[in-house]
Write an enzyme that holds these catalytic residues in place. Structure first.
Site, short mmCIF file in Angstrom:
data_model
loop_
_atom_site.label_atom_id
_atom_site.label_comp_id
_atom_site.label_asym_id
_atom_site.label_seq_id
_atom_site.Cartn_x
_atom_site.Cartn_y
_atom_site.Cartn_z
N LYS A 102 0.86 -1.19 0.00
CA LYS A 102 0.00 0.00 0.00
C LYS A 102 0.89 1.23 0.00
CE LYS A 102 -1.88 2.70 3.09
NZ LYS A 102 -1.75 4.00 2.38
N GLY A 108 6.81 4.43 8.84
CA GLY A 108 5.95 5.60 9.00
C GLY A 108 6.02 6.14 10.42
N SER A 109 4.91 6.70 10.86
CA SER A 109 4.93 7.39 12.15
C SER A 109 4.77 6.39 13.30
CB SER A 109 3.80 8.41 12.19
OG SER A 109 2.55 7.75 12.16
N VAL A 119 1.04 5.34 14.19
CA VAL A 119 0.48 4.34 13.27
C VAL A 119 1.18 2.99 13.46
CG1 VAL A 119 0.12 3.75 10.84
CG2 VAL A 119 -0.34 6.08 11.64
N GLY A 120 2.46 3.00 13.75
CA GLY A 120 3.16 1.74 14.03
C GLY A 120 2.51 0.99 15.18
N GLU A 140 9.63 0.46 11.12
CA GLU A 140 10.66 1.50 11.04
C GLU A 140 9.95 2.82 11.29
OE1 GLU A 140 13.83 1.14 10.79
OE2 GLU A 140 13.90 -0.99 10.26
N CYS A 153 13.56 10.15 8.73
CA CYS A 153 13.49 9.65 10.11
C CYS A 153 14.88 9.67 10.76
CB CYS A 153 12.88 8.26 10.15
SG CYS A 153 13.47 7.17 8.88
N GLU A 163 8.87 14.37 16.78
CA GLU A 163 9.46 14.34 15.45
C GLU A 163 8.73 15.37 14.58
OE1 GLU A 163 8.73 10.92 12.79
OE2 GLU A 163 10.88 10.92 12.43
P1 NAI Z 1 1.68 7.89 8.67
O1 NAI Z 1 2.43 7.01 9.61
O2 NAI Z 1 0.29 8.26 9.01
O3 NAI Z 1 1.64 7.18 7.22
C1 NAI Z 1 2.54 6.21 6.77
C2 NAI Z 1 1.77 5.13 6.01
O4 NAI Z 1 0.88 4.48 6.91
C3 NAI Z 1 0.90 5.65 4.88
O5 NAI Z 1 0.90 4.72 3.81
C4 NAI Z 1 -0.48 5.71 5.51
O6 NAI Z 1 -1.54 5.63 4.59
C5 NAI Z 1 -0.43 4.49 6.39
N1 NAI Z 1 -1.40 4.52 7.50
C6 NAI Z 1 -1.82 5.59 8.21
N2 NAI Z 1 -2.71 5.22 9.13
C7 NAI Z 1 -2.87 3.87 9.01
C8 NAI Z 1 -3.67 2.91 9.67
N3 NAI Z 1 -4.51 3.25 10.66
N4 NAI Z 1 -3.56 1.64 9.28
C9 NAI Z 1 -2.73 1.26 8.29
N5 NAI Z 1 -1.96 2.13 7.62
C10 NAI Z 1 -2.03 3.43 7.97
O7 NAI Z 1 2.54 9.19 8.42
P2 NAI Z 1 2.06 10.61 7.82
O8 NAI Z 1 0.66 10.91 8.26
O9 NAI Z 1 2.33 10.58 6.38
O10 NAI Z 1 3.09 11.61 8.52
C11 NAI Z 1 2.88 12.05 9.84
C12 NAI Z 1 4.17 12.03 10.63
O11 NAI Z 1 4.67 10.71 10.67
C13 NAI Z 1 5.34 12.84 10.07
O12 NAI Z 1 5.28 14.17 10.43
C14 NAI Z 1 6.52 12.13 10.66
O13 NAI Z 1 6.75 12.60 11.95
C15 NAI Z 1 6.08 10.71 10.71
N6 NAI Z 1 6.61 9.93 9.57
C16 NAI Z 1 7.74 9.20 9.75
C17 NAI Z 1 8.27 8.51 8.70
C18 NAI Z 1 9.51 7.71 8.87
O14 NAI Z 1 10.18 7.42 7.89
N7 NAI Z 1 9.86 7.30 10.05
C19 NAI Z 1 7.68 8.53 7.36
C20 NAI Z 1 6.46 9.30 7.28
C21 NAI Z 1 5.97 9.97 8.36
MG MG Z 2 -1.03 9.90 9.07
#
Ligand code: NAI
Ligand code: MG
Length: 505
Positions: free
Chosen positions: A192, A244-245, A248-249, A266, A301, A403
Site C-alpha cells: 500500500k 511511517g509514524s 500508526v506503528g 521502522e 526519520c 518528530e
Molecule cells: P503515517 O504514519 O500516518 O503514514 C505512513 C503510512 O501508513 C501511509 O501509507 C499511511 O496511509 C499508512 N497509514 C496511516 N494510518 C494507518 C492505519 N490506521 N492503518 C494502516 N496504515 C495506515 O505518516 P504521515 O501521516 O504521512 O506523517 C505524519 C508524521 O509521521 C510525520 O510528520 C513524521 O513525523 C512521521 N513519519 C515518519 C516517517 C519515517 O520514515 N519514520 C515517514 C512518514 C511519516
Molecule cells: Mg497519518
C-alpha cells in the site's frame, strides 16, 4: 536555456507517466482499474497542481490484491532462491534503464529536488534490490551436532503473503527495502503506497512486472484506515512490514496481534548529532547540515534534528552552519540546479510551521535562520520552507521531543559530557545518533551509551543497502537492509530432526 529546456522535458515526461498511471492499481501482473470508483488527487507540492489521481482502495480491492498474492505464492516460493535473485537483479536493470524518468515522477509528486534527492534515491533503490538479489543463495539454515544418532537441521522458509505499508518521504527506496528481501526470500507481496506519493512506486512496480510472475508483487493505493487496516488485518497476510509514524506503528501492531503475525516497524526519530570541543570542524559543519537532511527538507526519520554543540565552539559552528544553510538553493524541484525542494503536503507544512511558532513563543528561544516561507518570490507558490535552526530551546520542550519531520533543527549548547548524554537519551525515540570528535575513547563511550540503533562517528550518512538499519525504544522493531534482516524478518525457521533408526538387516 538548455537547462530550462531540460527541466521542461523532465516535467513533461513525468506528467505523462503520472497521467498514464492515474486511476490504476497493479494486481496480478498488470495495471488495472480498481474495483471501487473513488479516487484522490496527487498534487505537485511545488505548484499545488494536480498531476494525477490514485484509486482510494478499500476492502474489496485489498481482497483482490491479497488473493492474487496468495495464488502466486505456491509457485513463487518453489522457484529456486538463486533464480528468484536473478529475476530481482534483472528487474533492477530494467528500472535502471528508466531511472531518470522514474526520478522525475518521484520529484513531481513529492517536491523532492531531482538532483540532490530523487535521482540519488533511484540509485539507492537499485543498490537495495541488487544487494538482496546477490545474497539469495544465503537463505540457509544450520546443521546442529546434537545427537550422533540423529540429523538435526534447520531451514528457513518463506512466510506467505507479506503486506508492506510505506510512507511518502523516500517511497521508491523504501519499496525496494521491502520488496527486495520479501520476494528474494520467496514471499509474495501487496504494497500500500502513501496517499501523497503513489505514482513513482507504481511506475517502478510496473517495470518489474516484465520479469516477475503475475501476482508476486501487487500495488494498491488508499488511506490508512480504509486500505492499510484491512490489508494488515487480512487473515492471509502473514507478515506486515511498515515504515511511517510512531502512532500508526502502534496501531498496526494492534491490528495484527489477534493473528500473531510478525511485524517490522521502522518509525520516527529525534536523533542527537553531537559536536565535541575537539571536533574537526571542517567535517562537522557540513556534517550538521547533511545530518539534518536539509536537501530533503528534513523529511527523514534519520535526521539529526537535535544538534548538541559544545559551548566552546557553539558560536563558531552556528555561524558556519547558518552560512552554509543560507547558501542552499531552493527552487523548482525538477530543475537540476535546485538543492532543496518542498514539503510534501499542506498538512505537513502547517505541522512544521506550528512547531516553529511554538518555539518562537517560548522564552529565550532564537530563530537562528529560516522560520517559515522563504522571502524569495520565485518560491512562494509551492510548499517551500526555509531551512530553520532554533537556538535556546529546552530539551524537554515539545519542539525538542516530537518528530517534526521538516527542515527544522534544534541547537543545544552543552558543557558537561554526562549531562549532554542524559539529554541525548532523554527522548522516546532511539533511531540514529552521531558524534564529531578526534577523541577515539569519547567516541566509543558515546557509541556505548547512546540509545540509538544507528550510530555514526565523524559522519552522518544515510542508511543504505548492506548497512543494518532500525531503531531502539519507540523508533521501531526489527532491522532492515541486510541479509540477516531478510532471514530474520521475511522467513520462518523450521527445525527437523531425523533419527537414524535401526539399520536394515
Ligand atoms: P503515517 O504514519 O500516518 O503514514 C505512513 C503510512 O501508513 C501511509 O501509507 C499511511 O496511509 C499508512 N497509514 C496511516 N494510518 C494507518 C492505519 N490506521 N492503518 C494502516 N496504515 C495506515 O505518516 P504521515 O501521516 O504521512 O506523517 C505524519 C508524521 O509521521 C510525520 O510528520 C513524521 O513525523 C512521521 N513519519 C515518519 C516517517 C519515517 O520514515 N519514520 C515517514 C512518514 C511519516
Ligand atoms: Mg497519518
Amino acid at each position: 536555456m538548455e537547462r530550462l529546456e531540460e527541466t521542461a522535458a523532465r516535467r513533461a515526461s513525468a506528467r505523462e507517466v503520472a497521467r498514464r498511471l492515474s486511476h490504476r492499481v497493479l494486481v496480478s501482473g498488470s495495471l488495472c482499474a480498481a474495483l471501487g470508483d473513488e479516487s484522490f488527487a496527487v498534487e505537485n507540492p511545488a505548484d499545488m497542481g494536480v498531476v494525477g489521481h490514485a484509486p482510494r482502495c478499500r476492502g474489496p480491492d485489498v481482497e483482490r490484491a491479497v488473493k492474487a498474492a496468495h495464488q502466486a505464492f505456491p509457485s513463487w516460493s518453489k522457484v529456486p532462491a538463486l533464480a528468484r535473485g536473478r529475476l530481482i537483479a534483472r528487474a533492477a536493470d530494467l528500472i535502471e534503464a528508466q531511472a531518470d524518468a522514474m526520478a522525475a515522477v518521484l520529484s513531481l509528486e513529492t517536491g523532492n529536488a531531482y538532483s540532490t534527492q530523487a535521482r540519488p534515491e533511484l540509485n539507492q533503490t537499485l543498490d537495495m534490490l541488487r544487494l538482496f538479489a546477490g545474497v539469495a543463495g544465503e537463505l540457509k539454515g544450520h546443521t546442529v551436532p546434537w545427537n550422533p544418532d540423529a540429523l538435526h537441521y534447520t531451514t528457513r522458509e518463506p512466510l506467505g503473503v507479506v503486506a508492506a505499508i510505506i510512507p511518502w518521504n523516500a517511497p521508491v527506496y523504501l519499496m525496494a527495502a521491502k520488496v527486495g528481501p520479501a520476494l528474494v526470500a520467496g514471499n509474495t507481496l501487496v504494497m500500500k503506497t502513501a496517499e501523497q506519493a503513489p505514482l513513482a512506486v507504481l511506475a517502478c512496480a510496473e517495470i518489474m512486472q516484465e520479469v516477475l510472475p503475475p501476482g508476486v508483487f501487487n500495488v494498491i493505493s488508499g488511506y490508512g484506515e480504509e486500505c492499510g487496516k484491512p490489508l494488515a488485518e487480512h487473515p492471509l497476510v502473514r507478515k506486515v512490514t511498515f515504515t511511517g509514524s510512531c502512532p500508526v506503528g502502534k496501531i498496526i501492531t494492534g491490528y495484527v496481534a489477534p493473528k500473531l503475525c510478525p511485524v517490522t516497524l521502522e518509525l520516527g526519530g529525534k536523533s542527537p548529532n553531537v559536536v565535541m570541543a575537539d571536533a574537526d570542524l571542517a567535517l562537522a559543519v557540513p556534517g550538521v547540515v547533511q545530518g539534518m537532511r536539509f536537501t530533503r527538507q528534513g523529511q527523514s526519520c534519520t535526521a539529526g534534528s537535535r544538534v548538541f554543540l559544545h559551548e566552546s565552539i557553539y558560536d563558531e559552528v552556528i555561524a558556519a552552519v547558518v552560512e552554509r544553510v543560507q547558501r542552499l538553493r531552493l527552487g523548482d524541484p525538477l530543475d537540476a540546479q535546485t538543492e532543496v525542494g518542498t514539503i510534501i503536503s499542506q498538512e505537513q507544512f502547517d505541522r512544521v510551521q506550528s512547531y516553529v511558532d511554538m518555539a518562537k513563543a517560548a522564552p529565550g528561544v532564537r530563530i537562528l535562520c529560516g522560520g517559515g516561507r522563504p522571502a524569495d518570490p520565485a518560491v512562494r507558490k509551492g510548499l517551500f520552507f526555509s531551512p530553520t535552526l532554533i537556538g535556546g530551546i529546552a530539551n524537554d520542550s515539545k519542539v525538542c521531543q516530537d518528530e517534526i519531520f521538516g527542515p527544522v533543527a534544534n541547537v543545544l549548547a552543552f558543557r558537561d559530557f554526562d549531562a549532554m548524554m542524559a539529554q541525548a537519551n532523554d527522548v522516546e525515540y532511539g533511531l540514529a545518533a552521531a558524534i564529531w570528535t578526534r577523541d577515539l575513547s569519547r567516541a566509543m563511550e558515546f557509541a556505548d551509551r547512546v540509545q540509538a540503533g544507528f550510530v555514526q562517528v565523524n559522519q552522518y550518512d544515510a542508511p543504505k543497502a548492506g548497512v543494518s538499519y532500525g531503531g531502539l525504544k519507540m523508533s521501531g522493531v526489527g532491522k532492515e537492509c541486510t541479509l540477516e534482516s531478510m532471514i530474520e524478518h521475511f522467513t520462518a525457521g523450521k527445525t527437523v530432526i531425523i533419527n537414524r533408526g535401526t539399520p536394515a538387516a
